[in-house]
Each structure stands twice: as C-alpha cells, then as structure tokens.
Design an enzyme around this catalytic site. Structure first.
Site, short mmCIF file in Angstrom:
data_model
loop_
_atom_site.label_atom_id
_atom_site.label_comp_id
_atom_site.label_asym_id
_atom_site.label_seq_id
_atom_site.Cartn_x
_atom_site.Cartn_y
_atom_site.Cartn_z
N LEU A 59 -135.89 -66.39 -25.53
CA LEU A 59 -136.35 -66.77 -26.87
C LEU A 59 -135.14 -67.33 -27.61
CD1 LEU A 59 -138.28 -66.54 -29.42
CD2 LEU A 59 -137.29 -64.25 -29.73
N ALA A 60 -135.29 -68.48 -28.22
CA ALA A 60 -134.13 -69.08 -28.89
C ALA A 60 -134.57 -69.83 -30.15
CB ALA A 60 -133.42 -70.06 -27.94
N VAL A 61 -133.79 -69.64 -31.20
CA VAL A 61 -133.94 -70.43 -32.44
C VAL A 61 -132.54 -70.96 -32.76
CG1 VAL A 61 -134.43 -70.30 -34.92
CG2 VAL A 61 -135.90 -69.07 -33.29
N GLU A 93 -136.25 -57.74 -22.02
CA GLU A 93 -134.94 -57.09 -21.97
C GLU A 93 -134.07 -57.75 -23.02
OE1 GLU A 93 -134.27 -58.12 -18.01
OE2 GLU A 93 -135.32 -56.39 -17.21
N ASN A 98 -127.37 -56.96 -29.39
CA ASN A 98 -127.99 -58.14 -30.00
C ASN A 98 -128.82 -57.69 -31.21
OD1 ASN A 98 -129.29 -60.49 -30.70
ND2 ASN A 98 -129.79 -61.08 -28.60
N TYR A 105 -137.62 -57.69 -32.59
CA TYR A 105 -138.57 -57.05 -31.67
C TYR A 105 -139.09 -55.73 -32.24
CZ TYR A 105 -136.97 -60.47 -28.21
OH TYR A 105 -136.68 -61.64 -27.55
C1 COA Z 1 -133.10 -63.59 -32.27
C2 COA Z 1 -133.55 -64.93 -32.86
C3 COA Z 1 -134.54 -65.60 -31.91
C4 COA Z 1 -134.26 -64.65 -34.21
O1 COA Z 1 -134.85 -65.86 -34.66
P1 COA Z 1 -135.17 -66.08 -36.20
O2 COA Z 1 -136.04 -67.27 -36.32
O3 COA Z 1 -133.94 -66.07 -37.01
O4 COA Z 1 -136.00 -64.74 -36.55
P2 COA Z 1 -137.01 -64.54 -37.78
O5 COA Z 1 -136.59 -65.37 -38.94
O6 COA Z 1 -138.39 -64.72 -37.29
O7 COA Z 1 -136.74 -63.00 -38.13
C5 COA Z 1 -137.76 -62.02 -38.02
C6 COA Z 1 -137.17 -60.66 -38.36
O8 COA Z 1 -136.19 -60.28 -37.39
C7 COA Z 1 -135.11 -59.60 -38.04
N1 COA Z 1 -133.89 -60.39 -37.93
C8 COA Z 1 -133.76 -61.67 -37.50
N2 COA Z 1 -132.46 -62.04 -37.53
C9 COA Z 1 -131.76 -60.99 -38.01
C10 COA Z 1 -130.39 -60.77 -38.27
N3 COA Z 1 -129.45 -61.73 -38.07
N4 COA Z 1 -130.02 -59.56 -38.76
C11 COA Z 1 -130.93 -58.59 -38.98
N5 COA Z 1 -132.27 -58.74 -38.75
C12 COA Z 1 -132.67 -59.94 -38.26
C13 COA Z 1 -135.53 -59.43 -39.49
O9 COA Z 1 -136.27 -58.23 -39.61
C14 COA Z 1 -136.41 -60.64 -39.67
O10 COA Z 1 -137.31 -60.53 -40.75
P3 COA Z 1 -136.81 -60.92 -42.25
O11 COA Z 1 -136.09 -62.23 -42.18
O12 COA Z 1 -138.09 -60.96 -43.02
O13 COA Z 1 -135.88 -59.80 -42.65
C15 COA Z 1 -132.33 -65.86 -33.15
O14 COA Z 1 -131.38 -65.14 -33.91
C16 COA Z 1 -131.66 -66.38 -31.88
O15 COA Z 1 -132.07 -67.39 -31.32
N6 COA Z 1 -130.59 -65.70 -31.45
C17 COA Z 1 -129.82 -66.12 -30.24
C18 COA Z 1 -130.64 -66.02 -28.98
C19 COA Z 1 -131.17 -64.62 -28.74
O16 COA Z 1 -130.49 -63.62 -28.95
N7 COA Z 1 -132.44 -64.56 -28.27
C20 COA Z 1 -133.10 -63.30 -27.96
C21 COA Z 1 -132.70 -62.90 -26.56
S1 COA Z 1 -133.59 -61.44 -26.07
#
Ligand code: COA
Length: 147
Positions: A59-61, A93, A98, A105
C-alpha cells in the site's frame, strides 16, 4: 480508479519505500492469479486473493498526498474488491516501527494476530519485526458499490 500500469506503480512505490520494486516486478505480480491492484494518481494498493483469504501485498501513498484519507480509502476499496473476489478475511504484515501504517490499519479495524521476528532488514542492516494483522470481511460488502 484507473487501469493498473506497472511503470506507474513502480514510480509510486519508489516515492513511498526505501527499497522500491521495479516495473518488471509489478508486471510479474499483476500477471499472477488473484493479484488485484487499485491504482490512483497518488497511490495504490495491491492485494492477492487465494480462495477465501486475501493479503495486502503493498500500500503506498506519495508523501505530498498523505493525511488526506487516500490510504484509508484504498484499504476500504481493497476490502470490497477482495470480498467480491471471494475472500472472507484480509491479512497484512506491517513493520513494527511503521507508525503511520499501523495507525491506519488500527483505525480500519485490523487486529494483531501474530508477529514475525526480525522479518524486515533495514538499510543499515538492523532487523525489525513484522506485525501480522487481519480483519474479517463483511459478506454484505460484495454487493456494495465502491466508495
Ligand atoms: C501508510 C500510508 C499508506 C498512509 O496513507 P495516507 O493517505 O496518509 O493515510 P490516511 O490519510 O488515509 O490516514 C488514515 C488514518 O491513518 C492514521 N495515520 C496516517 N498517517 C499517520 C501518521 N503519519 N501518523 C499517525 N497516524 C497516521 C490516522 O489515524 C489517519 O486518520 P486521520 O488523518 O483522520 O488522523 C502512507 O503513509 C504511506 O504510503 N507510507 C509509506 C508506505 C507504507 O508504509 N505503506 C504501508 C506498508 S504496510
């Protein structure tokens, strides 16, 4: 949602992970049975469905699009697509350290069911545990249109 493009997936993945997967690796994965991708301009989710179980492969953003709800939406769309493909449970996993992904999750209803010791190797050679999580999929989702 757009059609899956291995080159674009690799470019998105490289912005999100220190050890990027190549376009060739994505092409190979997408050619495997049960592997599904939901791709958006700023992120994607890759899921594998085998019988009644599904796994989030990655999963990546991209950094500039984070904390806007895309990651959560991709997980929910992935859950719907996996349910429609016959899965009753979704696994993943995630590295123990992270924090963003674990918070996402947790909020998305996944619960820890196990741990793999020293599963990931960091760039500096240190090892990190993987936390194994799962979430039951609601059969009703199979008939719900994608959000
Ligand atoms: C993990 C990842 C996919 C999250 O994507 P995102 O679009 O920022 O997530 P969302 O905006 O949908 O966040 C949903 C909830 O997750 C939690 N969350 C997301 N990022 C967070 C952070 N940096 N710190 C704390 N909580 C976080 C919060 O509860 C958030 O809700 P809120 O914004 O209303 O508080 C992104 O940070 C990413 O790509 N990271 C690198 C790759 C990675 O680690 N992938 C997962 C591998 S298992």
């Amino acid at each position: 949602m757009t059609a899956s493009d291995p080159v674009a997936l690799a470019a998105l993945h490289a912005q999100a992970f220190a050890a990027p997967w190549s376009a060739r690796e994505f092409a190979d994965l997408l050619s495997q049975p049960g592997v599904l991708a939901i791709q958006e301009p700023d992120g994607f989710i890759l899921i594998r469905v085998v019988l009644d179980e599904a796994e989030i492969l990655t999963l990546a953003v991209i950094p500039t699009a984070r904390r806007l709800g895309l990651g959560r939406r991709l997980v929910e769309e992935g859950a719907v697509v996996a349910t429609q493909a016959g899965a009753a449970r979704l696994f993943l996993e995630v590295a123990e350290d992270n924090t963003p992904a674990r918070a996402l999750y947790d909020r998305a209803g996944f619960r820890q069911i196990g741990r793999r010791k020293a599963y990931y190797t960091q760039a500096d050679g240190s090892r990190t545990d993987a936390v194994v999580m799962s979430r039951d999929l609601c059969v009703d989702q199979a008939n719900v249109p994608l959000p």
